[in-house]
Write an enzyme that holds these catalytic residues in place. Sequence first.
Site, PDB file in Angstrom:
ATOM      1  N   ASN A 210       0.859  -1.183   0.000  1.00  0.00           N
ATOM      2  CA  ASN A 210       0.000   0.000   0.000  1.00  0.00           C
ATOM      3  C   ASN A 210       0.887   1.222   0.000  1.00  0.00           C
ATOM      4  O   ASN A 210       1.981   1.176   0.570  1.00  0.00           O
ATOM      5  CB  ASN A 210      -0.844   0.040   1.278  1.00  0.00           C
ATOM      6  CG  ASN A 210      -1.992  -0.932   1.246  1.00  0.00           C
ATOM      7  OD1 ASN A 210      -2.681  -1.063   0.242  1.00  0.00           O
ATOM      8  ND2 ASN A 210      -2.202  -1.621   2.351  1.00  0.00           N
ATOM      9  N   LYS A 289      12.557 -15.342  -9.422  1.00  0.00           N
ATOM     10  CA  LYS A 289      11.939 -14.229 -10.153  1.00  0.00           C
ATOM     11  C   LYS A 289      11.080 -14.762 -11.306  1.00  0.00           C
ATOM     12  O   LYS A 289      11.550 -15.601 -12.085  1.00  0.00           O
ATOM     13  CB  LYS A 289      13.046 -13.316 -10.685  1.00  0.00           C
ATOM     14  CG  LYS A 289      12.498 -12.067 -11.324  1.00  0.00           C
ATOM     15  CD  LYS A 289      13.618 -11.143 -11.788  1.00  0.00           C
ATOM     16  CE  LYS A 289      13.028 -10.024 -12.608  1.00  0.00           C
ATOM     17  NZ  LYS A 289      14.047  -9.209 -13.250  1.00  0.00           N
ATOM     18  N   PRO A 306      -4.782 -11.454   8.012  1.00  0.00           N
ATOM     19  CA  PRO A 306      -5.551 -11.232   9.246  1.00  0.00           C
ATOM     20  C   PRO A 306      -5.823  -9.752   9.442  1.00  0.00           C
ATOM     21  O   PRO A 306      -5.002  -8.916   9.042  1.00  0.00           O
ATOM     22  CB  PRO A 306      -4.602 -11.747  10.342  1.00  0.00           C
ATOM     23  CG  PRO A 306      -3.240 -11.723   9.731  1.00  0.00           C
ATOM     24  CD  PRO A 306      -3.426 -11.954   8.259  1.00  0.00           C
ATOM     25  N   PHE A 324      -7.353   3.840  12.171  1.00  0.00           N
ATOM     26  CA  PHE A 324      -7.191   4.947  11.237  1.00  0.00           C
ATOM     27  C   PHE A 324      -7.837   4.527   9.928  1.00  0.00           C
ATOM     28  O   PHE A 324      -7.596   3.410   9.456  1.00  0.00           O
ATOM     29  CB  PHE A 324      -5.710   5.258  11.009  1.00  0.00           C
ATOM     30  CG  PHE A 324      -5.229   6.408  11.838  1.00  0.00           C
ATOM     31  CD1 PHE A 324      -5.058   6.258  13.213  1.00  0.00           C
ATOM     32  CD2 PHE A 324      -4.969   7.644  11.267  1.00  0.00           C
ATOM     33  CE1 PHE A 324      -4.632   7.321  13.997  1.00  0.00           C
ATOM     34  CE2 PHE A 324      -4.539   8.714  12.044  1.00  0.00           C
ATOM     35  CZ  PHE A 324      -4.370   8.555  13.406  1.00  0.00           C
ATOM     36  N   LYS A 338     -16.961   1.654   9.504  1.00  0.00           N
ATOM     37  CA  LYS A 338     -15.753   0.912   9.896  1.00  0.00           C
ATOM     38  C   LYS A 338     -15.630   0.825  11.415  1.00  0.00           C
ATOM     39  O   LYS A 338     -15.247  -0.198  11.962  1.00  0.00           O
ATOM     40  CB  LYS A 338     -14.527   1.617   9.303  1.00  0.00           C
ATOM     41  CG  LYS A 338     -13.343   0.726   9.160  1.00  0.00           C
ATOM     42  CD  LYS A 338     -12.339   1.293   8.187  1.00  0.00           C
ATOM     43  CE  LYS A 338     -12.686   0.995   6.734  1.00  0.00           C
ATOM     44  NZ  LYS A 338     -11.702   1.461   5.787  1.00  0.00           N
ATOM     45  N   LYS A 342     -15.608  -2.918  13.147  1.00  0.00           N
ATOM     46  CA  LYS A 342     -14.442  -3.420  13.898  1.00  0.00           C
ATOM     47  C   LYS A 342     -14.616  -3.255  15.408  1.00  0.00           C
ATOM     48  O   LYS A 342     -13.692  -3.550  16.169  1.00  0.00           O
ATOM     49  CB  LYS A 342     -13.164  -2.718  13.423  1.00  0.00           C
ATOM     50  CG  LYS A 342     -12.852  -2.948  11.941  1.00  0.00           C
ATOM     51  CD  LYS A 342     -11.395  -2.720  11.591  1.00  0.00           C
ATOM     52  CE  LYS A 342     -11.214  -2.803  10.069  1.00  0.00           C
ATOM     53  NZ  LYS A 342      -9.833  -2.938   9.632  1.00  0.00           N
TER      54      LYS A 342
HETATM   55  O1  C5P Z   1      -7.832  -1.046   5.642  1.00  0.00           O
HETATM   56  P1  C5P Z   1      -8.898  -0.494   6.535  1.00  0.00           P
HETATM   57  O2  C5P Z   1      -9.469   0.799   6.059  1.00  0.00           O
HETATM   58  O3  C5P Z   1      -9.921  -1.517   6.954  1.00  0.00           O
HETATM   59  O4  C5P Z   1      -8.113  -0.095   7.880  1.00  0.00           O
HETATM   60  C1  C5P Z   1      -8.784   0.371   8.999  1.00  0.00           C
HETATM   61  C2  C5P Z   1      -7.982   0.102  10.229  1.00  0.00           C
HETATM   62  O5  C5P Z   1      -7.752  -1.291  10.379  1.00  0.00           O
HETATM   63  C3  C5P Z   1      -6.613   0.747  10.246  1.00  0.00           C
HETATM   64  O6  C5P Z   1      -6.423   1.243  11.552  1.00  0.00           O
HETATM   65  C4  C5P Z   1      -5.652  -0.379   9.926  1.00  0.00           C
HETATM   66  O7  C5P Z   1      -4.413  -0.184  10.568  1.00  0.00           O
HETATM   67  C5  C5P Z   1      -6.373  -1.586  10.493  1.00  0.00           C
HETATM   68  N1  C5P Z   1      -6.119  -2.841   9.758  1.00  0.00           N
HETATM   69  C6  C5P Z   1      -5.475  -3.897  10.377  1.00  0.00           C
HETATM   70  N2  C5P Z   1      -5.254  -5.069   9.696  1.00  0.00           N
HETATM   71  C7  C5P Z   1      -5.708  -5.225   8.425  1.00  0.00           C
HETATM   72  C8  C5P Z   1      -6.361  -4.161   7.776  1.00  0.00           C
HETATM   73  C9  C5P Z   1      -6.546  -2.983   8.466  1.00  0.00           C
HETATM   74  O8  C5P Z   1      -5.067  -3.768  11.529  1.00  0.00           O
HETATM   75  N3  C5P Z   1      -5.495  -6.374   7.811  1.00  0.00           N
END
Ligand code: C5P
Length: 400
Positions: A210, A289, A306, A324, A338, A342
Amino acid sequence: MTTIKGKRILLGMTGGIAAFKSAELARILVRAGVDLRVAMTEAATRFVTPVTMQALSGQTVWTDLWDARVPDNMAHIELSRDRDLILVAPASADFMAKLAHGLADDLLSALALARRCPLMLAPAMNVEMWDSPATQRNVLTLRDDGVVFAGPAAGDQACGETGMGRMVEPQQIAEEVEALFQPKVLAGKRVLVTAGPTEEPIDPVRVITNLSSGKMGYAVARAAREAGADVTLISGPVALPAPSGVARVSVRTAREMFDAVKAAVSGSDIFVSVAAVADYRVKSPAPNKIKKDSGRGRTLELEENPDILAWVAARPAPPLCVGFAAESEDVASNARAKRSKKKLPLLAANLAQRALGADENEITLFDERGEHPLGRGPKIELARKLMLHLAGMSAGRKRG
Ligand code: C5P
């Protein structure tokens, strides 16, 4: 550096080649709006002249205990009375030894002994002098006395040797000064932060990742440490130095980040998940490769990583969890969704296009009481506002 604007600092300089860096330090502090008064030992004036420091600070430079320009002849008391901080940079081994024993036979040591404000030292000396039992004893004594240290750092020394004892760079000293003035709203708390991207290998030279500079997560770690917390930063690959006083654990993949979080999370009071974790990884990365096969497409089979934050938030007694969310549109509605998905007490949302790689950001917090815009500004300032919000939320909460 708006937080030190208007602060009254006495910059003390002792004899050492690193004194040339104090000229740059003076510039940084004056530019940040500090009212800077300079006092130099006789030895310091052998390295940099008082004229230089006077030009940079815009104020009279003081060198003499018996200076008749102080009306009541009490220079050793008067010159520190209106100060918010005495910062000695460079602080020589000899000067530290004097401080540790309460000696006051020149202006700067007398000012330090007669002060009412905090004292910060940026030591600079040869590695053997720093490592000597006498100096190490003095450092312990001074720490016990409440003296704050900025550095020293390890590296090449002017004498040609290498090791501990280099004065830390002026910018870092200025950041330590800023840190000293931050309210210690998270004193005694343990804070775990994830930052940066993760890298998921496709083959030995290619990855899925990313876009994330790590700047926001590093600012959060720095702000938490400034607020008095004990901070662990679990970081994906970024090109940033670890904030001082923060324990950094470097990882590459999401699974490595997950393992590092599992190992560090128990005992944490607050978990701030700023990392841009890759949602998917390649199911079977190629050991060698992958060669181009012209004219043919290629399909990668992916499997889900995960969700680290969701895992932490679902623990039996979780730390106060902060997510975040970098959204590219509909920030508020995506953020609310979100936060509830979560099960997070707090979610910090920003517009991805604005924040990516930049030094500035614009953040809105979402919690059970609603929406709290933190405004727009440098990431470190937003991170400091986040710490104030977290301090309010975590007051009275028990450790997870
Ligand atoms: O990618 P997303 O918008 O869902 O991320 C939201 C939050 O979840 C962020 O705080 C990110 O650090 C966390 N996250 C995580 N593990 C993941 C995807 C996202 O801890 N696999």
